[in-house]
Motif scaffolding. Structure first.
Motif, PDB file in Angstrom:
ATOM      1  N   LEU A 111       1.545  10.278  21.864  1.00 16.28           N
ATOM      2  CA  LEU A 111       0.515  10.688  22.841  1.00 16.28           C
ATOM      3  C   LEU A 111       1.218  11.696  23.602  1.00 16.28           C
ATOM      4  N   LEU A 112       0.923  12.881  23.496  1.00 11.70           N
ATOM      5  CA  LEU A 112       1.516  13.872  24.381  1.00 11.70           C
ATOM      6  C   LEU A 112       0.810  14.006  25.577  1.00 11.70           C
ATOM      7  N   GLY A 113      -0.702  13.896  25.586  1.00  7.85           N
ATOM      8  CA  GLY A 113      -1.484  14.155  26.796  1.00  7.85           C
ATOM      9  C   GLY A 113      -2.969  14.033  26.225  1.00  7.85           C
ATOM     10  N   ARG A 114      -3.838  14.301  27.245  1.00  9.43           N
ATOM     11  CA  ARG A 114      -5.081  14.485  26.864  1.00  9.43           C
ATOM     12  C   ARG A 114      -5.997  15.770  27.790  1.00  9.43           C
ATOM     13  N   THR A 115      -6.676  16.490  27.215  1.00  3.79           N
ATOM     14  CA  THR A 115      -7.338  17.636  27.817  1.00  3.79           C
ATOM     15  C   THR A 115      -8.791  16.971  27.942  1.00  3.79           C
ATOM     16  N   ARG A 116      -9.346  17.253  29.160  1.00  5.27           N
ATOM     17  CA  ARG A 116     -10.702  16.911  29.476  1.00  5.27           C
ATOM     18  C   ARG A 116     -11.442  18.068  29.741  1.00  5.27           C
ATOM     19  N   MET A 117     -12.675  18.123  28.938  1.00  6.54           N
ATOM     20  CA  MET A 117     -13.391  19.263  29.139  1.00  6.54           C
ATOM     21  C   MET A 117     -13.774  19.767  30.446  1.00  6.54           C
ATOM     22  N   MET A 118     -13.485  20.908  31.023  1.00  4.98           N
ATOM     23  CA  MET A 118     -13.519  21.266  32.357  1.00  4.98           C
ATOM     24  C   MET A 118     -15.018  21.705  32.668  1.00  4.98           C
ATOM     25  N   HIS A 119     -15.632  22.504  31.934  1.00  2.00           N
ATOM     26  CA  HIS A 119     -17.019  22.863  32.402  1.00  2.00           C
ATOM     27  C   HIS A 119     -17.946  21.886  31.401  1.00  2.00           C
ATOM     28  N   ILE A 120     -19.084  21.595  32.301  1.00  2.00           N
ATOM     29  CA  ILE A 120     -20.115  20.702  31.688  1.00  2.00           C
ATOM     30  C   ILE A 120     -21.415  21.348  31.712  1.00  2.00           C
ATOM     31  N   THR A 121     -21.797  21.344  30.672  1.00  2.67           N
ATOM     32  CA  THR A 121     -23.250  22.060  30.386  1.00  2.67           C
ATOM     33  C   THR A 121     -24.536  21.362  30.562  1.00  2.67           C
ATOM     34  N   ALA A 122     -25.863  21.747  30.551  1.00  2.90           N
ATOM     35  CA  ALA A 122     -27.009  20.908  30.512  1.00  2.90           C
ATOM     36  C   ALA A 122     -28.023  21.953  30.087  1.00  2.90           C
ATOM     37  N   TYR A 123     -28.461  21.743  28.915  1.00  2.00           N
ATOM     38  CA  TYR A 123     -29.485  22.242  28.262  1.00  2.00           C
ATOM     39  C   TYR A 123     -30.156  21.627  26.892  1.00  2.00           C
ATOM     40  N   GLU A 124     -31.131  22.181  26.482  1.00  2.00           N
ATOM     41  CA  GLU A 124     -31.945  21.332  25.422  1.00  2.00           C
ATOM     42  C   GLU A 124     -30.893  20.821  24.242  1.00  2.00           C
ATOM     43  N   HIS A 125     -31.003  19.433  24.260  1.00  3.15           N
ATOM     44  CA  HIS A 125     -30.039  18.720  23.140  1.00  3.15           C
ATOM     45  C   HIS A 125     -28.592  18.506  23.673  1.00  3.15           C
ATOM     46  N   PHE A 126     -28.279  19.426  24.701  1.00  2.00           N
ATOM     47  CA  PHE A 126     -26.800  19.152  25.274  1.00  2.00           C
ATOM     48  C   PHE A 126     -26.836  18.734  26.692  1.00  2.00           C
ATOM     49  N   HIS A 127     -27.327  17.481  26.868  1.00  2.00           N
ATOM     50  CA  HIS A 127     -27.250  16.993  28.188  1.00  2.00           C
ATOM     51  C   HIS A 127     -26.328  16.361  28.622  1.00  2.00           C
ATOM     52  N   GLU A 128     -25.142  17.018  28.801  1.00  2.00           N
ATOM     53  CA  GLU A 128     -23.792  16.760  28.966  1.00  2.00           C
ATOM     54  C   GLU A 128     -23.336  16.062  30.305  1.00  2.00           C
ATOM     55  N   GLN A 129     -24.225  16.954  31.366  1.00  2.28           N
ATOM     56  CA  GLN A 129     -24.072  16.492  32.893  1.00  2.28           C
ATOM     57  C   GLN A 129     -24.303  15.040  32.989  1.00  2.28           C
ATOM     58  N   GLY A 130     -25.146  14.325  32.255  1.00  2.00           N
ATOM     59  CA  GLY A 130     -25.432  13.184  32.406  1.00  2.00           C
ATOM     60  C   GLY A 130     -24.346  12.283  31.753  1.00  2.00           C
ATOM     61  N   TYR A 131     -23.483  12.571  31.078  1.00  3.20           N
ATOM     62  CA  TYR A 131     -22.645  11.987  30.404  1.00  3.20           C
ATOM     63  C   TYR A 131     -21.039  12.024  30.891  1.00  3.20           C
ATOM     64  N   TYR A 132     -20.771  13.095  31.156  1.00  6.55           N
ATOM     65  CA  TYR A 132     -19.364  13.576  31.404  1.00  6.55           C
ATOM     66  C   TYR A 132     -19.201  13.907  32.863  1.00  6.55           C
ATOM     67  N   ALA A 133     -18.176  13.795  33.599  1.00  9.20           N
ATOM     68  CA  ALA A 133     -17.487  14.129  34.938  1.00  9.20           C
ATOM     69  C   ALA A 133     -16.675  15.605  34.494  1.00  9.20           C
ATOM     70  N   PRO A 134     -16.838  16.491  35.459  1.00 12.14           N
ATOM     71  CA  PRO A 134     -15.907  17.720  34.956  1.00 12.14           C
ATOM     72  C   PRO A 134     -14.436  17.121  35.011  1.00 12.14           C
ATOM     73  N   GLY A 135     -13.857  17.882  34.039  1.00 11.04           N
ATOM     74  CA  GLY A 135     -12.452  17.717  33.589  1.00 11.04           C
ATOM     75  C   GLY A 135     -11.626  17.819  34.812  1.00 11.04           C
ATOM     76  N   ASP A 136     -10.520  16.943  35.009  1.00 12.34           N
ATOM     77  CA  ASP A 136      -9.295  17.273  36.081  1.00 12.34           C
ATOM     78  C   ASP A 136      -8.197  17.600  35.542  1.00 12.34           C
TER      79      ASP A 136
END
Length: 282
Positions: A111-136
Motif C-alpha cells: 500500500l503506497l498511500g491513499r489519496t483523499r478527494m480534496m474538493h467536495i460538491t453538493a448538488y442533485e444526486h451528489f449530496h457529498e458534503q453530507g458524507y465526506y470531509a475535504p481531503g487532507d
C-alpha cells in the motif's frame, strides 16, 4: 504498459461480497494483460451520496471502513498475486470522519498511500458534503512499478490547479475514479476536460466510470484513456459494464509539448492575484 479500466456496474444495495468482486475484477483485468488497473469511484458499493445522508437509516460512519482495512488488504493480496498496480476507491473511515479515498497499491501488494478527494460538491444526486470531509492528503504522486502515478478522484478533475500540482511532480499517468451520469454535463465534456488537461500537462489520463442504472441515477460509462497530446486513445461503450484494456507508452510524456515547452515557460511569480507587470505599474 497496459492499462485496464474496470467499468463497474451500478450497485443498488450494499452486500458483503465487495472483496470477492474486487478479486474477480482483478483476475479479469490480468487476463487482458493489464499492468495497471483503475476502478471507478466507490468501486464495490452503491453510490451512497445519491441520497442525502439524513435520509439514510445507517450512520455514514457505518458505511465506511478504515484504510488499511478489509477491502484494501484483500486487493493488496490479489495485486501481489497477479503483479498488478491497482487504484480503487471507497468510503474511508478515520476516527469520526469519512473521506472519499483511493488507496494506491503497488504490484508487490504494498500500500503506497491513499489519496483523499480534496474538493467536495453538493448538488442533485451528489449530496457529498453530507458524507465526506475535504481531503487532507494533498496531491500525492506515487512511484509505482509502472511509473509515476497521480490520482484525481471524480470532482477533483475539475480543478486545473490540482492537476497542475500532479504535473509539477512529474506524474506520467493520472488515474481518475469517477461516478459520472448521463446528461450531467454537455455531451463529450468528460473527455474534453481531460483531453485538455493531458495536453496542458503532458501526462496520460485513465478515467474509470460506473455504468448503468442505480435508483434514479444513470451512470454513463464511456471510460477512456487520453495520451499526452490530448487524444482519446481508447474508450469503452456507454452504460455497459466492461473491462477496457489498452497499451500506453509512458516514455511519450517526455516528448509532449507540455514537457518540452509549456511547463518550462511558466512564470508562477506573475500569477499572483493583483500582480502587475513592472512596465505597467504606476
Amino acid at each position: 504498459m497496459h492499462v485496464a479500466l474496470v467499468q463497474s456496474p451500478a450497485r443498488t444495495e450494499a452486500s458483503d461480497d465487495a472483496e470477492q468482486r474486487g478479486r474477480r475484477a482483478l483476475e479479469e483485468a490480468a487476463g487482458t494483460g493489464a499492468d495497471l488497473v483503475v476502478f471507478p469511484e466507490l468501486s464495490f458499493t452503491p453510490f451512497y451520496p445519491r441520497l442525502p445522508a439524513s435520509e439514510r437509516a445507517a450512520s455514514v460512519l457505518d458505511l465506511a471502513e478504515p484504510v488499511p482495512g478489509p477491502t484494501t488488504e484483500a486487493m493488496a493480496e490479489k495485486a501481489a498475486e497477479l503483479g498488478l498496480v491497482v487504484v480503487f476507491n471507497l468510503m474511508e473511515r478515520d476516527g469520526d470522519q469519512t473521506f472519499d479515498t483511493s488507496p494506491v497499491i503497488d504490484a508487490d501488494g504494498t500500500l503506497l498511500g491513499r489519496t483523499r478527494m480534496m474538493h467536495i460538491t453538493a448538488y442533485e444526486h451528489f449530496h457529498e458534503q453530507g458524507y465526506y470531509a475535504p481531503g487532507d492528503t494533498g496531491a500525492p504522486v506515487y512511484d509505482t512499478a509502472v511509473g509515476r502515478l497521480g490520482v484525481a478522484i471524480c470532482y477533483d478533475r475539475h480543478y486545473p490547479e490540482y492537476l497542475r500540482a500532479l504535473a509539477l511532480q512529474e506524474a506520467e499517468i493520472v488515474a481518475v475514479p469517477q461516478a459520472g451520469t448521463v446528461g450531467e454535463w454537455p455531451d463529450g465534456m468528460y473527455e474534453a476536460e481531460l483531453r485538455v488537461a493531458a495536453l496542458q500537462h503532458g501526462f496520460f489520463t485513465a478515467l474509470a466510470n460506473r455504468a448503468g442504472q442505480e435508483g434514479d441515477m444513470r451512470f454513463v460509462g464511456r471510460s477512456f484513456v487520453t495520451d499526452p497530446l490530448g487524444r482519446v486513445v481508447a474508450q469503452a461503450e456507454a452504460e455497459e459494464p466492461t473491462v477496457l484494456c489498452t497499451s500506453v507508452d509512458l516514455a511519450r510524456c517526455s516528448e509532449a509539448p507540455a514537457r518540452q515547452l509549456f511547463l518550462q515557460h511558466r512564470r508562477p511569480n506573475q500569477y499572483k492575484r493583483g500582480a502587475v507587470a513592472p512596465d505597467h505599474a504606476e
